[in-house]
Design an enzyme around this catalytic site. Structure first.
Site, mmCIF file in Angstrom:
data_model
loop_
_atom_site.group_PDB
_atom_site.id
_atom_site.type_symbol
_atom_site.label_atom_id
_atom_site.label_comp_id
_atom_site.label_asym_id
_atom_site.label_seq_id
_atom_site.Cartn_x
_atom_site.Cartn_y
_atom_site.Cartn_z
ATOM 1 N N ARG A 219 -78.475 64.076 -90.472
ATOM 2 C CA ARG A 219 -78.483 62.683 -89.832
ATOM 3 C C ARG A 219 -79.149 62.739 -88.370
ATOM 4 O O ARG A 219 -78.195 62.860 -87.696
ATOM 5 C CB ARG A 219 -77.538 61.944 -90.134
ATOM 6 C CG ARG A 219 -77.047 61.857 -91.666
ATOM 7 C CD ARG A 219 -75.755 60.946 -91.835
ATOM 8 N NE ARG A 219 -74.604 61.365 -91.240
ATOM 9 C CZ ARG A 219 -73.788 62.061 -91.650
ATOM 10 N NH1 ARG A 219 -74.016 62.842 -92.918
ATOM 11 N NH2 ARG A 219 -72.593 62.516 -91.043
ATOM 12 N N CYS B 104 -97.059 91.380 -89.994
ATOM 13 C CA CYS B 104 -96.981 91.849 -91.463
ATOM 14 C C CYS B 104 -98.015 92.918 -91.939
ATOM 15 O O CYS B 104 -99.076 92.587 -91.476
ATOM 16 C CB CYS B 104 -96.394 90.622 -92.420
ATOM 17 S SG CYS B 104 -97.933 89.712 -92.488
ATOM 18 N N GLY C 71 -62.810 74.241 -93.532
ATOM 19 C CA GLY C 71 -61.322 74.159 -92.834
ATOM 20 C C GLY C 71 -60.812 75.752 -92.308
ATOM 21 O O GLY C 71 -61.392 76.876 -92.618
ATOM 22 N N ASP D 201 -61.734 64.301 -95.808
ATOM 23 C CA ASP D 201 -62.789 63.656 -95.405
ATOM 24 C C ASP D 201 -63.940 62.859 -95.809
ATOM 25 O O ASP D 201 -64.691 62.040 -95.500
ATOM 26 C CB ASP D 201 -63.399 64.701 -94.174
ATOM 27 C CG ASP D 201 -62.424 65.243 -93.254
ATOM 28 O OD1 ASP D 201 -61.462 64.694 -92.917
ATOM 29 O OD2 ASP D 201 -62.663 66.215 -92.457
ATOM 30 N N GLU E 145 -99.655 84.882 -85.813
ATOM 31 C CA GLU E 145 -100.873 85.428 -85.590
ATOM 32 C C GLU E 145 -102.347 84.837 -86.121
ATOM 33 O O GLU E 145 -103.261 84.681 -85.217
ATOM 34 C CB GLU E 145 -100.969 87.055 -85.972
ATOM 35 C CG GLU E 145 -99.442 87.695 -85.704
ATOM 36 C CD GLU E 145 -98.479 87.855 -86.466
ATOM 37 O OE1 GLU E 145 -97.598 88.839 -86.735
ATOM 38 O OE2 GLU E 145 -98.205 86.669 -87.126
ATOM 39 N N ALA F 38 -64.555 72.368 -84.767
ATOM 40 C CA ALA F 38 -64.233 71.662 -83.522
ATOM 41 C C ALA F 38 -62.637 71.721 -83.611
ATOM 42 O O ALA F 38 -62.047 71.361 -84.383
ATOM 43 C CB ALA F 38 -64.561 70.188 -84.000
ATOM 44 N N TRP G 126 -61.654 61.741 -84.756
ATOM 45 C CA TRP G 126 -62.731 62.830 -84.550
ATOM 46 C C TRP G 126 -62.007 63.509 -83.400
ATOM 47 O O TRP G 126 -61.685 63.126 -82.315
ATOM 48 C CB TRP G 126 -64.090 62.323 -84.204
ATOM 49 C CG TRP G 126 -64.706 61.581 -85.166
ATOM 50 C CD1 TRP G 126 -64.715 60.133 -85.317
ATOM 51 C CD2 TRP G 126 -65.260 61.866 -86.386
ATOM 52 N NE1 TRP G 126 -65.457 59.637 -86.164
ATOM 53 C CE2 TRP G 126 -65.711 60.844 -87.233
ATOM 54 C CE3 TRP G 126 -65.248 63.235 -86.828
ATOM 55 C CZ2 TRP G 126 -66.541 60.827 -88.183
ATOM 56 C CZ3 TRP G 126 -66.217 63.255 -88.040
ATOM 57 C CH2 TRP G 126 -66.868 62.135 -88.568
ATOM 58 N N GLU H 50 -68.927 74.447 -92.443
ATOM 59 C CA GLU H 50 -68.184 73.413 -91.837
ATOM 60 C C GLU H 50 -66.658 73.360 -92.668
ATOM 61 O O GLU H 50 -66.178 72.194 -92.579
ATOM 62 C CB GLU H 50 -68.861 71.973 -91.616
ATOM 63 C CG GLU H 50 -69.782 72.099 -90.729
ATOM 64 C CD GLU H 50 -70.605 70.759 -90.588
ATOM 65 O OE1 GLU H 50 -69.784 70.113 -89.654
ATOM 66 O OE2 GLU H 50 -71.686 70.608 -90.642
#
Length: 368
Positions: A209, A77, A294, A202, A53, A156, A172, A292
């Site tokens: 990055r 606020c 397992g 890993d 604002e 993944a 991968w 990330e």
């Protein structure tokens, strides 16, 4: 789309420019309009900087603000912090109408702007694109209401739900396009969290990055017996990006050595994940964690109802029943007791498919 939705949608677009830079503050955009003409726009650029604002008002000719309408995706606020209250600035700018999406959950602010505006003869309209506004600031709402860090769990996986092969090799599973998105998602968070097995198998860096986005970020490792190798990439780069190893016990000599390398050790793991997330938020202002880990960490988050958001990258691969599953839940679960999530979006990413889910608890949080 009506006129209010049109300008609030623009606010949401502007607010997203602050991703990765404003935490633990919320993402906010503002648009000032008069006679259906945009006078100015603003957003919260970085933590400690002007709120949206104020940014928009500073860009405006003071005379043009009289009789205008300001659109914001979050209640202005009403308390003094790093900057003065935006609600007072709006009132003093002679703006005649305020339209915003959703109330601020912070008790220092919630509903207070409405009273100030109405007492000053300023018209107020709320609830415009409230669901979209809530989801944009889902981490902020979780921080304020639950007083803990928000968790995005990323996995993944193959089509048959495996995150690594039988030898724990996961490089991968997903493709390069998915990896680019992951680095963008990391940038938007305050910390990356993983488990000791991920470090051992890993040896990741767990850093951002990206060719155009540089950021120092906390790395949090859950490691019951403090087995993290001193020569690991995580420890080796601890003075560049801070590292917190959370364990149950750590030998004195190992503790000293880790400290020498710039690693912080918390012997808090036996106190549970809820405690850890609350401490990370209260002591370090870590509001959003990108996990990330397992299958064990993923399972623990699910069982503790702490996986607020799940992002799955499904690759067109199959590894079979000897490979490592996405979630270790440790017991047999009947379909009637299955953990349930709400689908948010599905997106094709190269040869992979990215699917985002929200927890039922998060969806209910908007009504808190």
């Amino acid at each position: 789309m009506n006129i209010n939705e049109k300008y609030i949608k623009r606010c949401l677009t502007l607010a997203k420019r602050g991703k990765g830079k404003v935490s633990p503050n919320p993402l906010v955009g503002a648009v000032i309009v008069k006679n259906d003409h945009v006078i100015s726009e603003g957003y919260h650029h970085y933590f400690g900087g002007d709120h949206a604002e104020r940014d928009a008002i500073k860009k405006s000719d003071p005379d043009s603000l009289k009789g205008s309408t300001i659109y914001i995706n979050l209640e202005p606020c009403s308390h003094y912090g790093k900057t003065p209250p935006c609600s007072v600035l709006i009132r003093d700018s002679r703006i005649k109408k305020v339209v915003y999406s959703i109330h601020d959950p912070n008790p220092l602010t919630k509903n207070k702007a409405d009273k100030l505006f109405k007492d000053s003869g300023i018209s107020v309209e709320t609830g415009v694109l409230s669901k979209e506004a809530f989801l944009l600031n889902r981490a902020f709402f979780t921080n304020i209401i639950n007083k803990r860090a928000f968790i995005t769990l990323k996995l993944a996986s193959t089509l048959d739900g495996r995150i690594s092969d039988f030898s724990y090799n996961s490089r991968w599973i997903s493709g390069p396009d998915s990896m680019k998105i992951v680095h963008n998602l990391r940038y938007e968070c305050d910390a990356i969290m993983g488990g000791i097995n991920t470090v051992l198998y890993d040896n990741p860096l767990f850093t951002v990055r990206h060719p155009r986005k540089k950021k120092k970020i906390y790395r949090i490792i859950l490691d019951s017996n403090c087995r993290i190798p001193i020569e690991s990439n995580i420890v080796r780069t601890a003075k560049e990006n801070p590292v917190i190893v959370i364990c149950k016990k750590c030998e004195k000599q190992k503790h000293i050595l880790l400290k020498k390398h710039g690693v912080t050790v918390w012997k808090d793991l036996d106190k549970g994940l809820h405690h850890i997330l609350k401490r990370l938020y209260s002591e370090l202002s870590i509001g959003h964690i990108f996990c990330e880990g397992g299958g064990k960490i993923a399972g623990s988050l699910i069982k503790n109802h702490l996986a607020d958001e799940i992002i799955m990258f499904f690759a067109p691969k199959i590894l079979g029943d000897k490979a490592i599953p996405s979630f270790f839940l440790g017991n047999e679960i009947p379909i009637s007791k299955a953990f349930k999530y709400s689908l948010d979006s599905i997106k094709k990413v190269g040869e992979d498919v990215m699917i985002k889910y929200y927890s039922k608890e998060l969806i209910c949080l908007q009504d808190s």
